[in-house]
Design an enzyme around this catalytic site. Sequence first.
Site, mmCIF file in Angstrom:
data_model
loop_
_atom_site.group_PDB
_atom_site.id
_atom_site.type_symbol
_atom_site.label_atom_id
_atom_site.label_comp_id
_atom_site.label_asym_id
_atom_site.label_seq_id
_atom_site.Cartn_x
_atom_site.Cartn_y
_atom_site.Cartn_z
ATOM 1 N N ARG A 108 26.410 40.696 39.741
ATOM 2 C CA ARG A 108 25.907 40.687 41.117
ATOM 3 C C ARG A 108 25.018 41.909 41.351
ATOM 4 O O ARG A 108 25.329 43.006 40.900
ATOM 5 C CB ARG A 108 27.108 40.698 42.071
ATOM 6 C CG ARG A 108 26.785 40.699 43.548
ATOM 7 C CD ARG A 108 28.039 40.343 44.338
ATOM 8 N NE ARG A 108 29.195 41.139 43.938
ATOM 9 C CZ ARG A 108 29.606 42.250 44.576
ATOM 10 N NH1 ARG A 108 28.938 42.680 45.629
ATOM 11 N NH2 ARG A 108 30.672 42.900 44.179
ATOM 12 N N THR A 117 34.908 42.516 34.935
ATOM 13 C CA THR A 117 35.382 41.622 33.878
ATOM 14 C C THR A 117 34.266 41.287 32.894
ATOM 15 O O THR A 117 34.534 40.932 31.756
ATOM 16 C CB THR A 117 35.944 40.310 34.472
ATOM 17 O OG1 THR A 117 34.971 39.702 35.326
ATOM 18 C CG2 THR A 117 37.222 40.571 35.249
ATOM 19 N N HIS A 120 40.552 44.029 45.602
ATOM 20 C CA HIS A 120 39.498 44.038 44.586
ATOM 21 C C HIS A 120 38.358 44.993 44.894
ATOM 22 O O HIS A 120 37.303 44.897 44.272
ATOM 23 C CB HIS A 120 38.907 42.629 44.433
ATOM 24 C CG HIS A 120 39.761 41.670 43.693
ATOM 25 N ND1 HIS A 120 39.844 41.625 42.328
ATOM 26 C CD2 HIS A 120 40.606 40.703 44.148
ATOM 27 C CE1 HIS A 120 40.690 40.676 41.952
ATOM 28 N NE2 HIS A 120 41.162 40.101 43.038
ATOM 29 N N LYS A 135 26.429 48.988 41.535
ATOM 30 C CA LYS A 135 26.407 48.589 40.122
ATOM 31 C C LYS A 135 25.219 49.201 39.384
ATOM 32 O O LYS A 135 25.145 49.158 38.165
ATOM 33 C CB LYS A 135 26.398 47.062 40.006
ATOM 34 C CG LYS A 135 27.707 46.440 40.534
ATOM 35 C CD LYS A 135 27.708 44.938 40.416
ATOM 36 C CE LYS A 135 28.979 44.308 40.982
ATOM 37 N NZ LYS A 135 30.169 44.566 40.158
#
Length: 840
Positions: free
Chosen positions: A574, A681, A382, A579
């Site tokens: 998160r 997701t 992942h 990100k």
Amino acid sequence: MPYNAANYFTPLVRSKPNERLTELPALGLDADAIAEDFKHYFVHALGRDGNCKSTHYPYKALAMSLRNRLMERWKRTQEAYDEASCKRTYYLSLEFLMGRALGNSMLNLGITEPATHGLYQLGLVLEEIAECEPDAGLGNGGLGRLAACFLDSCATLQLPVKGYGIRYAYGMFRQEIEDGYQLEEPDHWLRDGNPWEMERPEYKQRVSFGGHTETHLDNQGRRHSSWVDTSDVLAVPYDSPIPGYRNGTVNTLRLWQSAATDEFDLDEFNAGSYTEAVESKNHAENITMVLYPNDASENGKELRLKQQYFLASASMKDVMREWKRLRGNDISRFAERNCFQLNDTHPTIAVAELMRLLLDTERLDWEQAWEITRNTMAYTNHTLLPEALERWPVLLFERLLPRLLEIIYEINARHLAEVAARWPGDTNRQRRLSIIEEGDTPQVRMAYLAIVGSFSVNGVAELHSRLLVEGLFRDFYELWPEKFNNKTNGVTQRRWLAGCNPGLRELISEAISEGWISDLEQIRQIEPLAGDSAFRGRWHQVKLDNKRRLATLVKQDCGVLFNPEAMFDVQVKRIHEYKRQLLNVLHVIHLYNRIKAGDTAEWTPRCVLIGGKAAPGYAQAKRIIKLVNNVARVVNRDPAIGDLLKVAFLPNYRVTAMEIICPATDLSEQISTAGKEASGTGNMKFMMNGALTIGTLDGANIEILEEVGDDHFFLFGLTEEEVVALRPQYDPDRIIAEDSDLSRVMELLEGGHFSQFEPGIFDPIVAAIRSPGDPWMVAADFDSYVKAQQAAAAAYRDRARWVSSSIINTASSGKFSTDRTMREYNDDIWGLASVPALEP
């Protein structure tokens, strides 16, 4: 008549246990039957009456009533699997972010309306009762939520798949914000019990740590090893039902809780040494006390490794127990009937544990044991971040799991012999491929153990899987190309559209029927309705209602008033540098700058919502949270800004909050540096609910863009190849100097405008943005991001265009159901037969 046990128990003893003992009338699914069961539990089991003012007890009574209905189907499902003697898959994950069970159970049983009506007859409101249920604290982010979606889809597809995880007493933490800073408070989600689970102490397992190994010869002269003088703990299973969608199937999630083998030392207790008397009990229970202990310390690392082995050992032993119950002691065909799917590197010690059981307990020789192991294990990766691939110090392994380390050394020696035979004399390649990483502190590379011990290795998006074989695992791919495959992630539309967005569910079902709830590909049928003005009007109204609900949550949790007519621009996930919540904040500062400069012609009012947790030891992520909150405070308090721009940081982001957030979102922020996000997701949940994505070509964004088309996606940023090419000459100072918008943003940030009473607190953030070594290349993508945001703002002002794009996003989401993902896992990896539950 005098008492005689035979008078009471003879009929029971003489009957067949599987008949008389379990003969009960089927429970009704209508409103009256549910209401009667509810009263039974509320009055008799819980001892409450009409004076009870707490909603906790009505929630518990309703949960017990529904669990009984699940139990009927649960038992029939397991009996069907036993009768079919079918192959089974076991999904091992340290996280299962399940969310609330009540609404999901009612939806999948098809009894939401009867339950609502039955409670109404009793003067109760379902929505108020449902709010009492805490989020199960069994996960952190996407990894755990994905695992929960997988289980839902497997049950809906009637695949014999069982989840194995850990029953954490405390979740990761409950996030609170004080003066803009993240504070971590214990998340004791089990404080009031969990009515959905069943303790199964008859299936407890013993898990060993420490000790040493001894070798001996058996009667045939074969050498065997024994792990002795160990410190043992018990693994006690708790089972939760996982219902499929209206098909009678209920699968199992089994969670392990640690317990001491003995409660305490009675002699120590009697001697007055109370602390020492319960020491072993406390040490044992600590293993499953908290999700993901902070591993910054040596004690934290030890506890985390203990958790991983605890899960693997208890689960492997449980599967072996079940095998022998059904098929006896012959395990020669074990690999034909069992598959273990390892969810990331956390449970990969299962490779060595299965080998230990086959070698030391079942007395197989190495070749037999390895043949079984490498044909049952399958590994899902992942992450593309090398630092996220777990490594454990050999010394720690040797102290905690000495027998496992011996087995890993033997696996590695045989593996490296295969590498040497393939590439003779290539010692550098052998070093790169070794499970043991040499150095001052030798480490066990857990991802490498997983690859060597598995027959399948998959990534979770097309780009991610390609980058794995071209970069991170290139040597392994060249050795075993047949092992590697892609399985793009998904989410379950039952929770993430039908459950969380009832208004949209009803609108879509009215237009095309309810078939999409179990077959999301059917949702493509609404695409022509994007041109229907009446349908667009109803779609917009549903979105507006959802935005009002989110605005209420934001006002309640953040004290910020969001205008539902404004664009809701959302990034919840998160908190991590890759990100790039930081890029989002820089854009907010840019918008603030524009308003203050009077540049508001053709302005699109915007409400920016950011949420997520930072790992307790991740200082830079915590600074980013502080920056978001400081910027929000300045923006929201400035009367010159007014309703043109609002900013809020939502504390304690969780599944239940996301169920309110994603139906209300207009613009979904998926802005990671290209080549860093494995899949994502959240991007799928937002798209499924009609949000438009602003994003880079990263993770599953690429496949979302392919499905929805360029006109309904706001693309920006460097590609993964461009990131790699730019890195050697990356010069953020030059980029900032040449971009007047970014220069003004940096001036405010560096000048302390958002930290006037806290000088210097954001210096590390400024230094990271200006660093030529910034791996996330925030400055490089800023200009492109601003232009994409301008395009999104212009599109939002054209309501007909925006709503049409929203409909097309939902219509294009069929690929991103975990039903499709699970079919691919099953077709390419597991090879399971679909087994319907037995008829009642």
